[in-house]
Scaffold this active site. Structure first.
Site, PDB file in Angstrom:
ATOM      1  N   LYS A 147      53.074  15.227  57.553  1.00 20.52           N
ATOM      2  CA  LYS A 147      52.659  15.270  58.964  1.00 20.52           C
ATOM      3  C   LYS A 147      52.882  16.680  59.469  1.00 20.52           C
ATOM      4  CE  LYS A 147      53.220  10.627  60.842  1.00 20.52           C
ATOM      5  NZ  LYS A 147      54.013   9.788  61.770  1.00 20.52           N
ATOM      6  N   GLU A 189      68.007  11.234  62.302  1.00 22.57           N
ATOM      7  CA  GLU A 189      66.935  10.808  61.387  1.00 22.57           C
ATOM      8  C   GLU A 189      67.518  10.176  60.121  1.00 22.57           C
ATOM      9  OE1 GLU A 189      63.956  10.752  62.541  1.00 22.57           O
ATOM     10  OE2 GLU A 189      63.394  12.611  63.587  1.00 22.57           O
ATOM     11  N   GLU A 241      49.512   6.586  58.005  1.00 26.92           N
ATOM     12  CA  GLU A 241      50.026   5.720  59.070  1.00 26.92           C
ATOM     13  C   GLU A 241      48.990   4.722  59.595  1.00 26.92           C
ATOM     14  OE1 GLU A 241      53.030   7.514  61.599  1.00 26.92           O
ATOM     15  OE2 GLU A 241      52.423   6.208  63.236  1.00 26.92           O
ATOM     16  N   ARG A 245      53.881   3.086  57.857  1.00 28.57           N
ATOM     17  CA  ARG A 245      54.541   4.371  58.134  1.00 28.57           C
ATOM     18  C   ARG A 245      55.091   4.458  59.554  1.00 28.57           C
ATOM     19  NH1 ARG A 245      52.960  10.509  56.201  1.00 28.57           N
ATOM     20  NH2 ARG A 245      54.635  11.505  57.350  1.00 28.57           N
ATOM     21  N   HIS A 256      60.490  10.573  72.306  1.00 29.58           N
ATOM     22  CA  HIS A 256      59.429  11.530  72.656  1.00 29.58           C
ATOM     23  C   HIS A 256      59.252  11.603  74.177  1.00 29.58           C
ATOM     24  CE1 HIS A 256      57.201  11.453  68.498  1.00 29.58           C
ATOM     25  NE2 HIS A 256      58.320  12.116  68.460  1.00 29.58           N
ATOM     26  N   HIS A 269      65.023  17.211  69.391  1.00 33.43           N
ATOM     27  CA  HIS A 269      64.279  16.041  68.929  1.00 33.43           C
ATOM     28  C   HIS A 269      65.229  14.933  68.439  1.00 33.43           C
ATOM     29  CE1 HIS A 269      61.143  13.681  67.030  1.00 33.43           C
ATOM     30  NE2 HIS A 269      61.802  13.727  65.883  1.00 33.43           N
TER      31      HIS A 269
HETATM   32  P1  NAD Z   1      64.118  23.342  64.723  1.00 35.92           P
HETATM   33  O1  NAD Z   1      63.094  23.621  63.731  1.00 35.92           O
HETATM   34  O2  NAD Z   1      63.917  23.818  66.112  1.00 35.92           O
HETATM   35  O3  NAD Z   1      65.513  23.894  64.173  1.00 35.92           O
HETATM   36  C1  NAD Z   1      66.651  23.716  64.964  1.00 35.92           C
HETATM   37  C2  NAD Z   1      67.349  25.052  65.276  1.00 35.92           C
HETATM   38  O4  NAD Z   1      68.122  25.429  64.159  1.00 35.92           O
HETATM   39  C3  NAD Z   1      66.420  26.188  65.579  1.00 35.92           C
HETATM   40  O5  NAD Z   1      66.981  27.005  66.560  1.00 35.92           O
HETATM   41  C4  NAD Z   1      66.361  26.919  64.257  1.00 35.92           C
HETATM   42  O6  NAD Z   1      66.009  28.263  64.371  1.00 35.92           O
HETATM   43  C5  NAD Z   1      67.756  26.771  63.762  1.00 35.92           C
HETATM   44  N1  NAD Z   1      67.949  26.792  62.325  1.00 35.92           N
HETATM   45  C6  NAD Z   1      67.138  26.287  61.371  1.00 35.92           C
HETATM   46  N2  NAD Z   1      67.729  26.364  60.178  1.00 35.92           N
HETATM   47  C7  NAD Z   1      68.910  26.976  60.371  1.00 35.92           C
HETATM   48  C8  NAD Z   1      69.979  27.331  59.512  1.00 35.92           C
HETATM   49  N3  NAD Z   1      69.960  27.034  58.219  1.00 35.92           N
HETATM   50  N4  NAD Z   1      71.043  27.951  60.039  1.00 35.92           N
HETATM   51  C9  NAD Z   1      71.088  28.218  61.375  1.00 35.92           C
HETATM   52  N5  NAD Z   1      70.133  27.877  62.242  1.00 35.92           N
HETATM   53  C10 NAD Z   1      69.054  27.253  61.731  1.00 35.92           C
HETATM   54  O7  NAD Z   1      64.398  21.771  64.842  1.00 35.92           O
HETATM   55  P2  NAD Z   1      64.523  20.609  63.738  1.00 35.92           P
HETATM   56  O8  NAD Z   1      65.500  19.657  64.301  1.00 35.92           O
HETATM   57  O9  NAD Z   1      64.720  21.139  62.394  1.00 35.92           O
HETATM   58  O10 NAD Z   1      63.076  19.956  63.752  1.00 35.92           O
HETATM   59  C11 NAD Z   1      62.583  19.311  64.901  1.00 35.92           C
HETATM   60  C12 NAD Z   1      61.084  19.272  64.829  1.00 35.92           C
HETATM   61  O11 NAD Z   1      60.683  18.508  63.689  1.00 35.92           O
HETATM   62  C13 NAD Z   1      60.442  18.615  66.023  1.00 35.92           C
HETATM   63  O12 NAD Z   1      59.376  19.409  66.466  1.00 35.92           O
HETATM   64  C14 NAD Z   1      59.921  17.294  65.486  1.00 35.92           C
HETATM   65  O13 NAD Z   1      58.805  16.836  66.158  1.00 35.92           O
HETATM   66  C15 NAD Z   1      59.619  17.650  64.075  1.00 35.92           C
HETATM   67  N6  NAD Z   1      59.594  16.504  63.159  1.00 35.92           N
HETATM   68  C16 NAD Z   1      58.520  16.373  62.352  1.00 35.92           C
HETATM   69  C17 NAD Z   1      58.471  15.347  61.443  1.00 35.92           C
HETATM   70  C18 NAD Z   1      57.314  15.249  60.484  1.00 35.92           C
HETATM   71  O14 NAD Z   1      57.201  14.227  59.797  1.00 35.92           O
HETATM   72  N7  NAD Z   1      56.489  16.250  60.386  1.00 35.92           N
HETATM   73  C19 NAD Z   1      59.520  14.433  61.355  1.00 35.92           C
HETATM   74  C20 NAD Z   1      60.610  14.600  62.195  1.00 35.92           C
HETATM   75  C21 NAD Z   1      60.644  15.647  63.104  1.00 35.92           C
HETATM   76  N1  GLY Z   2      58.680  11.272  60.999  1.00 35.02           N
HETATM   77  C1  GLY Z   2      57.710  10.228  60.994  1.00 35.02           C
HETATM   78  C2  GLY Z   2      56.758  10.300  59.855  1.00 35.02           C
HETATM   79  O1  GLY Z   2      56.808  11.180  59.035  1.00 35.02           O
HETATM   80  O2  GLY Z   2      55.913   9.459  59.758  1.00 35.02           O
END
Ligand code: NAD
Ligand code: GLY
Length: 364
Positions: A147, A189, A241, A245, A256, A269
Site C-alpha cells: 500500500k 500496530e 483489499e 485485508r 484516522h 499514526h
Molecule cells: P514516520 O515515517 O513519520 O517516522 C516517525 C518519525 O521517526 C519521523 O520523525 C522520522 O523521521 C523518525 N525516524 C524514522 N526512523 C528513525 C530512526 N531509525 N531513528 C530516529 N528517528 C527515526 O512515521 P511512522 O510511524 O514510521 O509511519 C507512519 C506512516 O505510515 C503513516 O503515514 C501511516 O499512514 C503509514 N502507514 C502505512 C501503512 C501501509 O500499509 N502502507 C501501514 C501503516 C501505516
Molecule cells: N496497514 C493496512 C494494510 O496494509 O492493509
C-alpha cells in the site's frame, strides 16, 4: 548478547512475491542487497532526520552495484506526506535524467515508505523499489504489502496505489535511534495483530512488553517477524483489499479520524491506532461480540504500551463526518473492523447511535 540471527518472511504473490529480511547489521555491508536489478542509478529517498543517520551507510552498501547513487532528503513528518513531497521526488529524478530502470530505496519510516512507493508506482508508469524501514511501525506494517499513498486534506492516504517492493530490509539496529514515543507508535500496530489474528501473540506481547521497552533485540526480532508473518498471510490472500485485508485496519477508522481531525502530525499514526483500538473494541462489545473483560485486557496493554486511550474532543458529529470519508465506507455507511472473538476480526456497519455511545465514553 549475540544479535538475533537473520529471519526471513516471504510474501507469496507469485511473480510479485518478495522477502522481508529482519536482522541486525543489514546496513553493515552489501550482502543483503545482492540480486537486485542492475541499473545506472539508485535513488535513496529519505528525510531530514533519517538521512543524516543512515543514508551514507545505505549508499556504501549499494556502491558496487549502481554507478550513480543519489540521495534525496524530504522534509520530515506526516504533515509532509503530500503532493509537494511527491513532486520533489519527481523533480529530482527527472532533473537527473533517471530512466525507468532506476531503483528507488525508501529509507525511513512509514511516511517515507508510503511516498516513495507511490513515486515508484507512478514514475514513468512504474519503476522498481526497495523498502528499508527504520521505525518499528514501518518494520511491522507499512513497508510490507504494497500500500502506497499520500494524504489529502480531506482524508488520510486518499491518493495512492497498490505497488509491491522488490524486497524489504528491516535492520533492527536502526531502532536504536528511535524515540520512545515512536517506539510506542509502532507497538500499536504490533498489538493490532493479536486481536485480529492471533490471541497467543497477544499473550506473548503481554509477557514480553518490558523486554521490548528495554529494546531487547531478540524480543524485537520476534515481534517484527510474527507481525510480518500475519501481515504476509493476509496480503497473500487479499492483496487489493477486496475483503480480508480490511482487518489490518482494526482501530484505524477511529484513528484516522483523530489524525485528520487534529491535523496530520499532531497525534502520531500509531497513537491514533492505539486509541482507535480501544474504541473499536468497545464498539465490538456494544454490538454484543466480545465481553468487557477482553476490552479491559486490550486497554491495559495499550496503556502499558504508553499509547493514549482517550480521544480528543472533536465532537461526535465531526468524528462521524470524518469517518464517512474512510475508504472502507460504502455509500456513506461507515464500516468498522470489529473483534468477533479473541484473535478473529470482521467488518461490520454500526448504528450511529452506538458509535456515539463509544465516542461519549472514550473521547473528549
Ligand atoms: P514516520 O515515517 O513519520 O517516522 C516517525 C518519525 O521517526 C519521523 O520523525 C522520522 O523521521 C523518525 N525516524 C524514522 N526512523 C528513525 C530512526 N531509525 N531513528 C530516529 N528517528 C527515526 O512515521 P511512522 O510511524 O514510521 O509511519 C507512519 C506512516 O505510515 C503513516 O503515514 C501511516 O499512514 C503509514 N502507514 C502505512 C501503512 C501501509 O500499509 N502502507 C501501514 C501503516 C501505516
Ligand atoms: N496497514 C493496512 C494494510 O496494509 O492493509
Amino acid at each position: 548478547m549475540n544479535p538475533p540471527s537473520l529471519q526471513t518472511v516471504s510474501i507469496d504473490l507469485g511473480d510479485r512475491g518478495y522477502d522481508i529480511r529482519i536482522g541486525s547489521g543489514l546496513l553493515d555491508g552489501p550482502a543483503q542487497f545482492e540480486g537486485l536489478p542492475k541499473a545506472a542509478t539508485a535513488a535513496i529517498v529519505t528525510n531530514s532526520v533519517v538521512g543524516p543517520l543512515y543514508a551514507q551507510r545505505l549508499a556504501a552498501c549499494l556502491k558496487g552495484v549502481y554507478p550513480s547513487i543519489r540521495i534525496l532528503e524530504l522534509p520530515d513528518g506526516e504533515a509532509h506526506k503530500d503532493w509537494a513531497s511527491l513532486n520533489l521526488i519527481f523533480d529530482d529524478l527527472l532533473g537527473a535524467g533517471c530512466d525507468r530502470k532506476t531503483v528507488l530505496f525508501a529509507l525511513g519510516g512509514g511516511v517515507v515508505g508510503d511516498i516513495t512507493g507511490f513515486a515508484a508506482a507512478s514514475y514513468m508508469r512504474g519503476i522498481p523499489f526497495v523498502q528499508v524501514p527504520t521505525t518499528l511501525l514501518a518494520q511491522v506494517d507499512s513497508s510490507v504489502g504494497g500500500k502506497t499513498a499520500i494524504n489529502h486534506p480531506l482524508g488520510k492516504n486518499m491518493i495512492g496505489a497498490f505497488y509491491q517492493p522488490l524486497r524489504v530490509l528491516a535492520d533492527l539496529d536502526t531502532l536504536d535511534t528511535l524515540s520512545d514515543r515512536e517506539l510506542a507508535a509502532g507497538l500499536a500496530e504490533v498489538i493490532k495483530y493479536g486481536p485480529i489474528a492471533d490471541d497467543a501473540f497477544l499473550g506473548w506481547i503481554e509477557t514480553n512488553l518490558d523486554a521490548i521497552w528495554a529494546r531487547d533485540k531478540t524480543a524485537l526480532a520476534y515481534a517484527i517477524k510474527r507481525s510480518c508473518e500475519i501481515k504476509a498471510w493476509v496480503v497473500s490472500q487479499d492483496e487489493r483489499e477486496n475483503g480480508l485485508r480490511a482487518i489490518l485496519n482494526f482501530g484505524h477508522t477511529f484513528g484516522h479520524a483523530i489524525e485528520a481531525g487534529l491535523g496530520y502530525g499532531e497525534w502520531l499514526h500509531g497513537e491514533g491506532v492505539g486509541c482507535g483500538m480501544v474504541m473499536a473494541a468497545d464498539l465490538s462489545r456494544r454490538l454484543g461480540l466480545i465481553d468487557q473483560a477482553y476490552v479491559d485486557r486490550l486497554t491495559r496493554l495499550i496503556v502499558r504500551a504508553r499509547l493514549p486511550v482517550r480521544g480528543p474532543a472533536l465532537g461526535a458529529d465531526r468524528y462521524l463526518e470524518l469517518m464517512r470519508v474512510d475508504k472502507k465506507a460504502e455509500g456513506g455507511e461507515i464500516r468498522f473492523v470489529v473483534i468477533e472473538a479473541p484473535g478473529r476480526a470482521a467488518m461490520r456497519p454500526a448504528p450511529d447511535a452506538v458509535v456515539r455511545e463509544v465516542l461519549a465514553a472514550h473521547a473528549g
